[in-house]
Design a protein around this motif. Structure first.
Motif, short mmCIF file in Angstrom:
data_model
loop_
_atom_site.label_atom_id
_atom_site.label_comp_id
_atom_site.label_asym_id
_atom_site.label_seq_id
_atom_site.Cartn_x
_atom_site.Cartn_y
_atom_site.Cartn_z
N GLU A 76 0.83 -1.19 0.00
CA GLU A 76 0.00 0.00 0.00
C GLU A 76 0.88 1.25 0.00
OE1 GLU A 76 -3.29 0.13 -0.18
OE2 GLU A 76 -3.41 -2.07 -0.29
N PRO A 122 2.43 4.73 1.23
CA PRO A 122 2.65 5.17 2.60
C PRO A 122 1.62 6.21 3.03
CG PRO A 122 4.27 6.13 1.13
CD PRO A 122 3.54 5.11 0.33
N GLU A 123 1.28 6.18 4.31
CA GLU A 123 0.30 7.12 4.85
C GLU A 123 0.99 8.44 5.20
OE1 GLU A 123 -2.89 7.47 8.56
OE2 GLU A 123 -1.95 5.54 8.05
N ARG A 124 0.39 9.52 4.76
CA ARG A 124 0.94 10.85 5.04
C ARG A 124 0.97 11.11 6.55
NH1 ARG A 124 -0.94 16.21 5.56
NH2 ARG A 124 0.29 17.77 4.43
N PRO A 125 2.11 11.54 7.10
CA PRO A 125 2.19 11.79 8.55
C PRO A 125 1.54 13.12 8.90
CG PRO A 125 4.29 12.30 7.52
CD PRO A 125 3.41 11.75 6.43
N GLU A 179 9.74 11.54 10.68
CA GLU A 179 8.54 10.97 10.06
C GLU A 179 8.34 11.52 8.65
OE1 GLU A 179 4.87 10.79 12.20
OE2 GLU A 179 5.87 10.58 14.14
N PHE A 198 8.49 9.36 5.27
CA PHE A 198 7.37 9.39 4.31
C PHE A 198 7.87 9.66 2.90
CE2 PHE A 198 4.23 12.16 2.12
CZ PHE A 198 3.26 11.19 1.87
N THR A 221 7.58 7.00 -0.07
CA THR A 221 6.79 7.39 -1.23
C THR A 221 7.57 7.12 -2.51
OG1 THR A 221 5.57 9.09 -0.01
CG2 THR A 221 5.67 9.33 -2.40
N TYR A 243 7.68 3.35 -3.10
CA TYR A 243 6.40 2.87 -3.63
C TYR A 243 6.27 3.22 -5.10
CZ TYR A 243 1.39 2.40 -4.35
OH TYR A 243 0.16 2.04 -4.84
#
Length: 208
Positions: A3, A5-8, A117, A121, A125, A128
Motif C-alpha cells: 500500500e 505510505p500514509e501521510r504523517p 517521520e 514518508f 513514497t 512505492y
C-alpha cells in the motif's frame, strides 16, 4: 500488495505550525521553478497553497506533486545534494525559512521525531513509486498513472493533459503512451475530452 505510505498528518501539522511564522511568505507564479537557496540563503519551504511538483534535475522526471500543505528541504538541509527542484504548477504560497532558523526551532520544540517521520514518508513514497514503474512493462506503467490522474480533483483534470502528465513522470515515448490510451478509449475503459483533458477511468484491464 504494498500500500502507498500514509501521510504523517500530525507531524506535518506540528512542523507547519512552528516553522511557518519563522519564514517569509512568498507567492510563486505558475510554472516558475524554485531553487533551494531563497535569496542566496539555504532554506526549508513550507508549502501552504496551490499545486507544487518536485522534479529530478538530471533528467527532468517529475517525481511527485502535492496540493495539501507540505514541507520540503529537510534532506537538502542535512545533505545538500540538490538533485531535485521545485516547480509551481499553479499559483502557490510558500513560507521560506532559513536553515539555521529551522535547526534552532527543531531543538527548541523537540521536533526531531516529526522531521524523521516526514523524511521517512518521502523515502517510502519514492520506494512505492519505483515499485510501480521500475522494470515494468509500458502498459502497467501507463495504467498506474492513469489511475493516479483519475484520483485528482475534476478542476485539476480539466487543465492537465493526459499525455504530458504521463510523459513528465516516466520519460516514456509519446507514441507508446498514445497507442495505449487510444486503445483504452476505443475499448471504453477510459474517456477524455478533445485534446486529452478531463480523464475519466471506468476500469482498467490487467493486460492490453
Amino acid at each position: 500488495m504494498i500500500e502507498p505510505p500514509e501521510r504523517p498528518a500530525a507531524a506535518m501539522a506540528r512542523l507547519i505550525s512552528v516553522l511557518t511564522p519563522l519564514g517569509k511568505t512568498i507567492e510563486i507564479s505558475a510554472r516558475k521553478r524554485l531553487t533551494w537557496d531563497n535569496g542566496g540563503k539555504p532554506s526549508v519551504y513550507v508549502f501552504l497553497e496551490g499545486e507544487l511538483s518536485i522534479s529530478r534535475i538530471t533528467d527532468g522526471i517529475l517525481v511527485g506533486t502535492v496540493t495539501e500543505p507540505h514541507i520540503f528541504g529537510f534532506s537538502e538541509m542535512f545533505y545538500p545534494l540538490r538533485g531535485n527542484i521545485l516547480r509551481a504548477e499553479t499559483r502557490c504560497l510558500i513560507s521560506a525559512i532559513e536553515n539555521h532558523k529551522v535547526e534552532q526551532a527543531m531543538e527548541r520544540h523537540a521536533l526531531w521525531r516529526d522531521v524523521a517521520e516526514v523524511l521517512s514518508f518521502h523515502t517510502n513514497t519514492m520506494l512505492y513509486r519505483d515499485l510501480q514503474i521500475v522494470n515494468q512493462r509500458t502498459f502497467p506503467v501507463v495504467c498506474y498513472y492513469l489511475q493516479e490522474l483519475n484520483r485528482l480533483p475534476e478542476e485539476t483534470k480539466e487543465r492537465v493533459n493526459i499525455l504530458s502528465y504521463i510523459q513528465e513522470r516516466t520519460g516514456l515515448s509519446r507514441s507508446s503512451i498514445l497507442n495505449i490510451i487510444s486503445s483504452l478509449k476505443t475499448d471504453k475503459f477510459i474517456d477524455f475530452k478533445r485534446g486529452g483533458y478531463s480523464l475519466q477511468v471506468y476500469g482498467l484491464p490487467d493486460e492490453p
